[in-house]
Design an enzyme around this catalytic site. Structure first.
Site, short mmCIF file in Angstrom:
data_model
loop_
_atom_site.label_atom_id
_atom_site.label_comp_id
_atom_site.label_asym_id
_atom_site.label_seq_id
_atom_site.Cartn_x
_atom_site.Cartn_y
_atom_site.Cartn_z
CG ASN A 69 -4.43 16.11 -0.52
OD1 ASN A 69 -3.86 15.46 0.11
ND2 ASN A 69 -5.65 16.12 -1.00
CE LYS A 103 -3.84 2.25 0.15
NZ LYS A 103 -3.61 2.89 -1.12
CD GLN A 149 3.47 4.66 2.16
OE1 GLN A 149 3.88 5.49 1.65
NE2 GLN A 149 2.14 4.98 3.05
CE LYS A 190 4.63 7.34 -2.32
NZ LYS A 190 4.07 7.81 -1.07
CB THR A 228 -2.44 13.46 4.05
OG1 THR A 228 -2.73 12.26 3.27
CG2 THR A 228 -0.88 13.32 4.52
CE LYS A 238 4.09 7.49 5.49
NZ LYS A 238 3.60 8.32 4.38
N GLY A 292 -2.71 8.19 -4.25
CA GLY A 292 -2.05 9.38 -5.01
C GLY A 292 -0.83 9.90 -4.03
CG ASP A 293 3.72 10.93 -2.96
OD1 ASP A 293 3.26 10.79 -1.64
OD2 ASP A 293 4.34 11.64 -3.42
P1 NDP Z 1 0.65 17.83 -4.19
O1 NDP Z 1 1.21 17.27 -5.71
O2 NDP Z 1 -0.80 17.91 -4.19
O3 NDP Z 1 1.37 19.19 -3.80
C1 NDP Z 1 2.70 19.14 -3.84
C2 NDP Z 1 3.07 20.54 -3.13
O4 NDP Z 1 4.59 20.72 -2.90
C3 NDP Z 1 2.80 21.41 -4.33
O5 NDP Z 1 2.52 22.84 -3.72
C4 NDP Z 1 4.15 21.52 -5.15
O6 NDP Z 1 4.39 22.89 -5.90
C5 NDP Z 1 5.16 21.43 -3.92
N1 NDP Z 1 6.22 20.86 -4.21
C6 NDP Z 1 6.44 19.62 -5.00
N2 NDP Z 1 7.75 19.01 -5.36
C7 NDP Z 1 8.55 20.31 -4.98
C8 NDP Z 1 9.95 20.56 -4.95
N3 NDP Z 1 10.76 19.71 -5.42
N4 NDP Z 1 10.20 21.81 -4.58
C9 NDP Z 1 9.35 22.76 -4.23
N5 NDP Z 1 8.12 22.45 -3.99
C10 NDP Z 1 7.61 21.14 -4.37
O7 NDP Z 1 1.39 16.53 -3.49
P2 NDP Z 1 0.79 16.25 -1.84
O8 NDP Z 1 0.32 17.55 -1.04
O9 NDP Z 1 -0.04 15.18 -2.05
O10 NDP Z 1 2.06 15.86 -1.18
C11 NDP Z 1 3.06 16.67 -0.51
C12 NDP Z 1 3.81 15.81 0.33
O11 NDP Z 1 3.14 14.90 1.23
C13 NDP Z 1 4.79 14.76 -0.46
O12 NDP Z 1 6.13 14.60 0.38
C14 NDP Z 1 3.97 13.42 -0.28
O13 NDP Z 1 5.07 12.33 -0.42
C15 NDP Z 1 3.46 13.62 1.17
N6 NDP Z 1 2.43 12.95 1.51
C16 NDP Z 1 1.20 12.81 0.69
C17 NDP Z 1 0.23 12.00 1.17
C18 NDP Z 1 -1.32 11.99 0.44
O14 NDP Z 1 -2.21 11.70 0.79
N7 NDP Z 1 -1.29 12.92 -0.75
C19 NDP Z 1 0.11 11.13 2.29
C20 NDP Z 1 1.56 11.17 3.12
C21 NDP Z 1 2.37 12.16 2.68
P3 NDP Z 1 3.83 23.12 -7.19
O15 NDP Z 1 2.30 23.46 -6.82
O16 NDP Z 1 4.71 24.27 -7.87
O17 NDP Z 1 3.94 21.78 -7.93
O1 2IT Z 2 2.81 8.79 1.44
C1 2IT Z 2 1.60 8.29 1.70
O2 2IT Z 2 1.55 7.75 2.79
C2 2IT Z 2 0.83 8.43 0.44
N1 2IT Z 2 1.10 9.17 -0.24
C3 2IT Z 2 -0.37 8.00 0.90
C4 2IT Z 2 -0.47 6.61 0.32
C5 2IT Z 2 -1.89 5.75 0.45
O3 2IT Z 2 -1.90 4.76 -0.12
O4 2IT Z 2 -2.93 6.27 0.67
#
Ligand code: NDP
Ligand code: 2IT
Length: 450
Positions: free
Chosen positions: A239, A89, A110, A125, A208, A113, A164-165
């Site tokens: 997100n 997952k 992961q 992943k 998240t 976690k 997603g991520d």
């Molecule tokens: P999104 O794609 O929705 O948003 C990512 C954000 O981070 C955007 O604002 C993006 O900027 C910015 N960003 C991404 N890469 C870079 C970079 N290299 N330098 C500067 N800014 C950057 O992703 P999420 O919000 O889903 O994910 C954010 C973090 O949270 C990641 O580390 C992810 O692994 C982690 N995560 C996500 C989960 C989920 O459920 N979605 C669960 C647990 C962890 P821009 O808008 O310019 O692209």
């Molecule tokens: O980093 C993470 O935990 C995620 N991107 C979410 C993974 C998931 O299966 O919901």
């Protein structure tokens, strides 16, 4: 050389040029010394050597045709890391920086976690070096269809369930689900983060970000504190960041920053969340456009960031929520947070802080919630989505949110108590790593050499 250093050295020889992966492994293994000492079976049964080697790594070509009729080729990945506790997952990341090292670090994190959530989910992943920025909806669809045309044969609701991520949200999950259904003829919970119209769970979108804030509240509550009236730094504007800011407002705190890949918005009176949602969830624009509605806010472009870190962490505030990406909080950033009186860091992103930054935050006795504990609300709610899909039920927003709050509290308690048990009260890195490790390692011992 110690057992742990030997393992890391072997890894560097056998999996060359994967620095993010080594960083994630080193952080976990450094914490495990006390538990490896206390139970020799883990060494005798080569648990560490087995844990750092993925069960399976799938790498594939993703060809697609752009709007100009040109053929484009990207790399696709799915790393099925560990299935001792349940089906693999973990999310899919679409970002130009994606490579095998990044996917392996994310998959490795992961495992622990997911173990820490207490839910029956293994670790995996995937993703691609595809850049969704500037692509039309049609291009995104064709890419997602091509990606799934290979991925579908490796996944399933009881074997491997992606989500997603970065760069993968409801739109991409929709296109991938459509293609999976077309190829297999099966309507089943093979992906999470689905639309509410066809099998998604309420609260998954928010989970998240909400979870990161619930985790912060738990960290503060043992100090008889709360987030109420606190000024908060948030990085990212995707997100995780958006729903962390939403929950902060609901709890009476004020997020005063957010960032994207172009720069940082600093709005002292509080971020206009409706506008950020509009810019990022709908029109997919740069944060600089925020200034057109708020001329009292400041935009700091990345070209003006300090050479040793990031502008966002240099602003005075009470709490910090890194919610963008890996290594976005450096040693100099951590020192600036401490000097400015910041009391808490709760990580929404995966591995956002460098190792020296983490050590500095822990030494300063700041409440520090590592990503694998603090951001586990997303994957936990994905598991709740799987449970609803498997039982053909849908639970209300309140019911899922209640479960999420309980899960985040349990994760905090587990990491907190484990840190105390191993003689380092307050060190949630140690607590989370040992507790996650113990659950997955004990399952591996019972399942034999597989
Ligand atoms: P999104 O794609 O929705 O948003 C990512 C954000 O981070 C955007 O604002 C993006 O900027 C910015 N960003 C991404 N890469 C870079 C970079 N290299 N330098 C500067 N800014 C950057 O992703 P999420 O919000 O889903 O994910 C954010 C973090 O949270 C990641 O580390 C992810 O692994 C982690 N995560 C996500 C989960 C989920 O459920 N979605 C669960 C647990 C962890 P821009 O808008 O310019 O692209
Ligand atoms: O980093 C993470 O935990 C995620 N991107 C979410 C993974 C998931 O299966 O919901």
């Amino acid at each position: 050389m110690s057992y742990i250093h030997e393992t890391i050295s072997d890894l560097k020889n056998t999996s060359p040029a994967q620095c993010e992966f080594y960083q994630a492994v080193e952080e976990v293994l450094e914490s495990l010394a006390p538990i490896l000492e206390s139970n020799k079976l883990y060494q005798q049964q080569a648990i560490i050597q087995r844990l750092v080697e993925p069960e399976r790594q799938i790498m594939f070509r993703v060809p697609w045709v752009d709007d100009q009729g040109q053929i484009q080729v990207n790399k696709g990945y799915r790393i099925e890391f560990n299935s001792a506790l349940g089906p693999y997952k973990g999310g899919l990341r679409f970002h130009p920086s994606v490579n095998a090292s990044i996917i392996k670090f994310l998959g490795f994190e992961q495992i622990f976690k997911n173990a820490l959530t207490g839910l029956p989910i293994g670790g995996g992943k995937g993703g691609s070096n595809f850049n969704p920025k500037g692509k039309s909806d049609d291009e995104i669809m064709r890419f997602c269809q091509s990606f799934m045309t290979e991925l579908y044969r490796h996944i399933g609701p009881t074997t491997d369930v992606p989500a997603g991520d970065i760069g993968v949200g409801a739109r991409e999950i929709g296109y991938m689900f459509g293609q999976y259904k077309r190829l297999t003829g099966r309507y089943e919970g093979v992906l999470t983060g689905k639309s509410l119209l066809w099998g998604g769970s309420l609260v998954r979108k928010e989970a998240t970000g909400y979870g990161v804030v619930y985790f912060a509240e738990n960290m503060l509550s043992i100090k008889d504190e709360s987030l109420k009236s606190k000024k908060c730094l948030v990085s990212g504007s995707g997100n995780v960041a958006i729903y962390a800011m939403e929950k902060l407002y609901q709890l009476g705190a004020t997020p005063i920053t957010c960032t994207d890949s172009t720069g940082t918005i600093f709005h002292e009176s509080g971020i206009d969340l409706t506008l950020v949602k509009q810019l990022k969830e709908k029109s997919r624009k740069s944060l600089e456009a925020y200034l057109t509605e708020h001329n009292d806010a400041k935009f700091i472009p990345t070209s003006e960031y300090p050479s040793d870190g990031h502008a966002v962490w240099r602003i005075k505030a009470d709490a910090a929520f890194p919610c963008a990406t890996q290594n976005e909080l450096t040693l100099a950033d951590a020192k600036a947070l401490i000097a400015n009186g910041c009391q808490l860091v709760s990580e929404g992103a995966n591995m956002p802080s460098t190792q020296d930054a983490i050590n500095t935050l822990i030494d300063a006795k700041i409440s520090y919630g590592p990503g694998k504990a603090a951001n586990a609300g997303g994957v936990s709610t994905s598991q709740l989505e799987m449970a609803q899909n498997a039982s053909m039920q849908t639970w209300s927003f309140e019911e899922v949110d209640q479960k999420l709050q309980i899960i985040m509290k349990n994760i905090f308690e587990t990491a907190h108590q484990t840190a105390i048990e191993f003689g380092q009260p307050g060190n949630l890195v140690l607590g989370a790593n040992i507790a996650g490790f113990k659950r997955v390692a004990d399952a591996m011992l019972e399942q034999g050499v597989v």
